[in-house]
Design an enzyme around this catalytic site. Structure first.
Site, PDB file in Angstrom:
ATOM      1  N   GLY A 246     121.688  29.324 -25.665  1.00  0.00           N
ATOM      2  CA  GLY A 246     122.542  28.587 -26.588  1.00  0.00           C
ATOM      3  C   GLY A 246     121.727  27.589 -27.386  1.00  0.00           C
ATOM      4  CB  SER A 247     122.819  24.675 -29.331  1.00  0.00           C
ATOM      5  OG  SER A 247     123.537  24.032 -28.289  1.00  0.00           O
ATOM      6  N   GLY A 251     120.789  23.157 -24.083  1.00  0.00           N
ATOM      7  CA  GLY A 251     119.648  23.345 -23.178  1.00  0.00           C
ATOM      8  C   GLY A 251     119.130  22.033 -22.617  1.00  0.00           C
ATOM      9  CD  GLU A 268     115.233  33.415 -23.688  1.00  0.00           C
ATOM     10  OE1 GLU A 268     114.888  33.212 -24.867  1.00  0.00           O
ATOM     11  OE2 GLU A 268     114.550  34.066 -22.879  1.00  0.00           O
ATOM     12  CB  CYS A 302     118.442  32.907 -31.302  1.00  0.00           C
ATOM     13  SG  CYS A 302     118.094  34.540 -30.650  1.00  0.00           S
TER      14      CYS A 302
HETATM   15  P1  NAD Z   1     126.235  26.586 -27.579  1.00  0.00           P
HETATM   16  O1  NAD Z   1     125.056  25.793 -27.159  1.00  0.00           O
HETATM   17  O2  NAD Z   1     127.349  25.877 -28.260  1.00  0.00           O
HETATM   18  O3  NAD Z   1     126.891  27.316 -26.306  1.00  0.00           O
HETATM   19  C1  NAD Z   1     126.154  28.231 -25.521  1.00  0.00           C
HETATM   20  C2  NAD Z   1     126.795  28.325 -24.146  1.00  0.00           C
HETATM   21  O4  NAD Z   1     126.533  27.117 -23.434  1.00  0.00           O
HETATM   22  C3  NAD Z   1     128.311  28.489 -24.165  1.00  0.00           C
HETATM   23  O5  NAD Z   1     128.693  29.357 -23.119  1.00  0.00           O
HETATM   24  C4  NAD Z   1     128.800  27.076 -23.896  1.00  0.00           C
HETATM   25  O6  NAD Z   1     130.089  27.017 -23.343  1.00  0.00           O
HETATM   26  C5  NAD Z   1     127.754  26.614 -22.892  1.00  0.00           C
HETATM   27  N1  NAD Z   1     127.591  25.159 -22.751  1.00  0.00           N
HETATM   28  C6  NAD Z   1     127.499  24.244 -23.726  1.00  0.00           C
HETATM   29  N2  NAD Z   1     127.287  23.026 -23.192  1.00  0.00           N
HETATM   30  C7  NAD Z   1     127.231  23.179 -21.848  1.00  0.00           C
HETATM   31  C8  NAD Z   1     127.033  22.296 -20.743  1.00  0.00           C
HETATM   32  N3  NAD Z   1     126.849  20.989 -20.934  1.00  0.00           N
HETATM   33  N4  NAD Z   1     127.041  22.814 -19.492  1.00  0.00           N
HETATM   34  C9  NAD Z   1     127.207  24.132 -19.297  1.00  0.00           C
HETATM   35  N5  NAD Z   1     127.396  25.030 -20.292  1.00  0.00           N
HETATM   36  C10 NAD Z   1     127.414  24.552 -21.560  1.00  0.00           C
HETATM   37  O7  NAD Z   1     125.678  27.789 -28.486  1.00  0.00           O
HETATM   38  P2  NAD Z   1     126.494  28.850 -29.334  1.00  0.00           P
HETATM   39  O8  NAD Z   1     127.069  28.186 -30.528  1.00  0.00           O
HETATM   40  O9  NAD Z   1     127.392  29.649 -28.455  1.00  0.00           O
HETATM   41  O10 NAD Z   1     125.308  29.849 -29.767  1.00  0.00           O
HETATM   42  C11 NAD Z   1     124.439  29.596 -30.827  1.00  0.00           C
HETATM   43  C12 NAD Z   1     123.144  28.991 -30.343  1.00  0.00           C
HETATM   44  O11 NAD Z   1     122.539  29.810 -29.345  1.00  0.00           O
HETATM   45  C13 NAD Z   1     122.113  28.885 -31.443  1.00  0.00           C
HETATM   46  O12 NAD Z   1     121.428  27.670 -31.314  1.00  0.00           O
HETATM   47  C14 NAD Z   1     121.202  30.066 -31.184  1.00  0.00           C
HETATM   48  O13 NAD Z   1     119.916  29.930 -31.732  1.00  0.00           O
HETATM   49  C15 NAD Z   1     121.184  30.075 -29.686  1.00  0.00           C
HETATM   50  N6  NAD Z   1     120.777  31.378 -29.146  1.00  0.00           N
HETATM   51  C16 NAD Z   1     119.537  31.491 -28.608  1.00  0.00           C
HETATM   52  C17 NAD Z   1     119.107  32.722 -28.139  1.00  0.00           C
HETATM   53  C18 NAD Z   1     117.726  32.898 -27.579  1.00  0.00           C
HETATM   54  O14 NAD Z   1     117.500  33.910 -26.926  1.00  0.00           O
HETATM   55  N7  NAD Z   1     116.793  31.986 -27.785  1.00  0.00           N
HETATM   56  C19 NAD Z   1     119.958  33.834 -28.188  1.00  0.00           C
HETATM   57  C20 NAD Z   1     121.229  33.668 -28.729  1.00  0.00           C
HETATM   58  C21 NAD Z   1     121.626  32.432 -29.206  1.00  0.00           C
END
Ligand code: NAD
Length: 512
Positions: A246-247, A251, A268, A302
Site C-alpha cells: 500500500g501507500s 507502511g 511493498e 505502484c
Molecule cells: P493504502 O495504503 O490506502 O491501503 C493499503 C492497505 O493497507 C489497505 O488494505 C488498507 O486498509 C490497509 N491499511 C491502511 N492503514 C493501515 C493500518 N494503519 N494498519 C493496517 N492496515 C492498514 O493503499 P491503497 O490506496 O489501497 O493502494 C495504493 C497504494 O499502494 C499506492 O501507494 C501504491 O503505490 C501502493 N502499491 C504498492 C505496490 C508495491 O508492490 N510496491 C503494489 C500495489 C500498490
C-alpha cells in the site's frame, strides 16, 4: 461477454459464489459477521454492487486462532504435497479466470484485459510456486571441526498477515499466498475496503481447493476496518510476518508496530517511477512504453510512470507525440474492449488528483494536456501531461492518478541524479540504443530502484524476478527469485558424528 446490466452483474456474482449481502470473514467456515456494512462500489457508475458485513475484533480473533491451528497441521505436510494443493488452486483459477477478471474490472475499474491479466498473474504465480515447492533448498557448509557437518534448512514460519492495496485486488494476494502456502504457512488476509468482493471471490475459490484436499484452512480472510482487523492483525504476536502492500504512509505505521514487537515486515509501498529517454532512443518504442506505463490502469499502478526525463534533443518531438497520443486514448467503461482507460477508484482519488493539480500550478508546473475531470457518472479524469522542473516538491510525491511530469536534461549524469532525487525507489527505465548508457544506468551509480529496465517501461513486471523497491518503497521483495525465503525461518544445524567434542575457534574448556 460484457457485464452491463443488473442481471448480468447478479449472474457474475453468483458464478463466483457471491450475493448482494456477504459475510466478511473466513476461518475454514464463513463466519456470521455482524460488523458495520461495507458497500462495494462500481467506480464506472458510482453504483453499489453488493454489501459485505465486516468482521469485528471478535471475528478477527476467530480467524487468527484458526490460522494458528491450521499452521500447526499444514507445516507437517511435505512441501511437494503443499505444492500439489497450490497446483489445484491454479486449475480453479483457470476455470474462473473470465469471471474473476470481470469482477476485478467491475470493482476496481481497470480495463478488462488488465483484469484478466491480473488473474493470469495469479495463475503464473501458482505455476512458479508449485516448482518452488520442490526447491526450498538450504546450503551445506564444511565445518571447521573434525567429524562435524553443518547444514542450513528452511522451516515454515507461521501465520502470515497479508494486507493488500485496492489496485491489485487479487494478484498481490497470490504473490504472497501461493509462496507462503508452499512454504508451509497459514495466512490471514486483510484486503482493501475498496475491493472486498474480489477478496471474497478468491477466498471462495481457495476454500473449494482446501476442502477437496482435506487440507487445513490456511487461507483465512478478515474484511474489516483498521480498528477491528488491521490494528489487531499488525500487533498480533502470533503472526511473525506482516506482508503489507500500500501507500508509504500505511507502511510507516504498520512497519513501526511490527518492529516494536520485533516481528518481520515485508513492505511493498508506493513508487514514483521515472523513465529516461536519451536522444539516441527508438522513439516509437519509448512512446508506446510510456503510454502504457503512464496511462494504463488510469495511473493507479505502484509502477506507473510518473516522471519522464527527456534529453533535450528529442524533448520537443516527444512532447508533441505524447500530446497527440494522449488525445487518442479512449476513456470509458473498462468492460468495453475498445476502452484503454477506465475510472479512478473513487471520488476521493479524483479529489486527490484535483488537489495535486492545484499544487502543481502553485509550484510553477504547466499542464500541457488534460488536467480535467470527465462529466459522466463514475470517477473519470483526463490523463494529464505536466511540464515540470526538479525544484517542484510535488513531483517527489506519489499522486495515485494519471499525471505524468515531463523534465528535460542535457547529460545522462544529470538525468540519473534527477531520477534518483525522489524518496521512493520502486521501478525505473532508460530508453537508449547506446550500450554504454544502458550499462551505466544499471551500475551501482545508476538507478537506485529495485527494478531497472532497458527499453521497457516501468510497469508490467514478470513474476519470475523478485519484485519490490528501495528507500521509502519499503525494501520488500515478493514473487520470484529467492523471495520465498521471507516466508520461512532459517535454521543452521551442526551435527557431530564423532566421539570428541572439539569447540569452535579452538577454545579449550576441559574439566579436570
Ligand atoms: P493504502 O495504503 O490506502 O491501503 C493499503 C492497505 O493497507 C489497505 O488494505 C488498507 O486498509 C490497509 N491499511 C491502511 N492503514 C493501515 C493500518 N494503519 N494498519 C493496517 N492496515 C492498514 O493503499 P491503497 O490506496 O489501497 O493502494 C495504493 C497504494 O499502494 C499506492 O501507494 C501504491 O503505490 C501502493 N502499491 C504498492 C505496490 C508495491 O508492490 N510496491 C503494489 C500495489 C500498490
Amino acid at each position: 461477454m460484457t457485464v452491463a446490466t443488473e442481471t448480468s452483474t447478479t449472474e457474475l456474482l453468483s458464478a463466483l459464489g457471491l450475493s448482494a449481502d456477504n459475510p466478511g470473514a473466513f476461518d475454514g467456515e464463513w463466519i456470521d459477521t455482524q460488523g458495520p456494512a461495507l458497500e462495494s462500489v462500481n467506480p464506472t457508475t458510482g453504483e453499489v454492487i453488493a454489501s459485505i458485513r465486516t468482521a469485528t475484533a471478535t471475528d478477527y480473533e476467530r480467524v487468527a486462532a484458526a490460522a494458528v491451528e491450521a499452521f500447526e497441521a499444514w507445516r507437517t505436510w511435505p512441501a511437494p504435497q503443499r505444492g500439489e494443493v497450490v497446483r489445484q488452486l491454479g486449475l480453479e483459477l483457470r476455470q474462473h479466470k473470465e469471471a474473476l477478471g470481470q469482477l476485478v474490472t467491475l470493482e476496481m475499474g481497470k480495463i478488462l484485459s488488465e483484469g484478466l491479466g491480473e488473474v493470469q498473474e495469479m495463475i503464473d504465480m501458482v505455476d512458479l510456486a508449485v516448482g518452488m515447492s520442490r526447491q526450498l533448498c538450504g546450503l551445506s557448509m564444511h565445518s571447521e571441526r573434525p567429524e562435524h557437518r553443518m547444514t542450513e534448512q528452511w522451516h515454515p514460519l507461521g501465520p502470515v498477515g497479508i494486507i493488500t492495496a485496492f489496485n491489485f485486488p487479487v494478484a498481490v494476494w497470490a504473490w504472497n499466498s501461493t509462496v507462503a502456502a508452499i512454504c508451509g504457512d497459514s495466512m490471514i488476509w486483510k484486503p482493501s475496503a475498496k475491493t472486498p468482493l474480489c477478496a471474497l471471490a478468491v477466498t471462495r475459490i481457495a476454500q473449494k481447493v482446501l476442502e477437496a484436499n482435506d487440507a487445513p484452512p490456511i487461507f483465512g480472510l478478515a474484511i474489516g476496518d483498521r480498528h477491528q482487523v488491521g490494528g489487531p492483525l499488525v500487533a498480533d504476536r502470533r503472526v511473525p510476518l506482516i506482508s503489507a502492500t500500500g501507500s508509504v504512509a500505511m507502511g510507516r505505521k504498520v512497519g513501526e508496530v511490527v518492529a516494536s514487537r520485533l516481528g518481520r515486515s515485508l513492505l511493498e509501498l508506493g513508487g514514483n517511477n521515472g523513465i529516461i529517454v536519451m536522444d539516441d532512443a527508438d522513439l516509437d518504442l519509448a512512446l508506446r512504453a510510456v503510454l502504457f506505463a503512464a496511462v494504463g490502469t488510469a495511473g493507479q499502478r505502484c509502477t506507473t510512470n510518473r516522471r519522464l526525463l527527456l534529453q533535450k534533443g528529442i524533448a520537443p518531438e516527444m512532447k508533441e507525440r505524447l500530446k497527440s497520443a494522449y488525445a487518442s486514448i479512449s476513456i470509458g467503461d473498462p468492460l468495453d474492449p475498445k476502452i484503454l482507460m477506465g475510472p479512478l477508484v473513487d471520488g476521493r482519488a479524483v479529489e486527490d488528483m484535483k488537489a495535486a493539480l492545484k499544487v502543481i500550478e502553485e509550484q510553477g508546473g504547466k499542464v500541457i494536456y488534460g488536467g480535467g475531470t470527465i462529466d459522466r457518472p463514475g470517477f473519470f479524469v483526463e490523463p494529464t501531461l505536466v511540464e515540470a522542473s526538479g525544484d517542484m516538491p510535488v513531483t517527489c510525491e506519489e499522486t495515485f492518478a494519471p499525471i505524468l511530469y515531463l523534465f528535460e536534461f542535457d547529460t545522462l549524469e544529470e538525468a540519473i541524479e534527477l531520477h534518483n532525487s525522489v524518496p521512493q525507489g520502486l521501478s525505473s527505465a532508460i530508453f537508449t540504443t547506446n550500450l554504454l548508457s544502458a550499462e551505466r544506468f544499471l551500475t551501482a551509480a545508476g538507478s537506485d530502484c529495485g527494478i531497472a529496465n532497458v527499453n521497457i517501461g516501468t510497469s508490467g513486471a514478470e513474476i519470475g524476478g523478485a519484485f519490490g523497491g528501495e528507500k521509502e518503497t519499503g525494501g520488500g521483495r515478493e514473487a520470484g527469485s529467492d523471495s520465498w525465503k521471507a516466508y520461512m525461518r532459517r535454521q543452521t544445524c551442526t551435527i557431530n558424528y564423532g566421539t570428541e567434542l572439539p569447540l569452535a575457534q579452538g577454545v579449550e574448556f576441559d574439566v579436570g
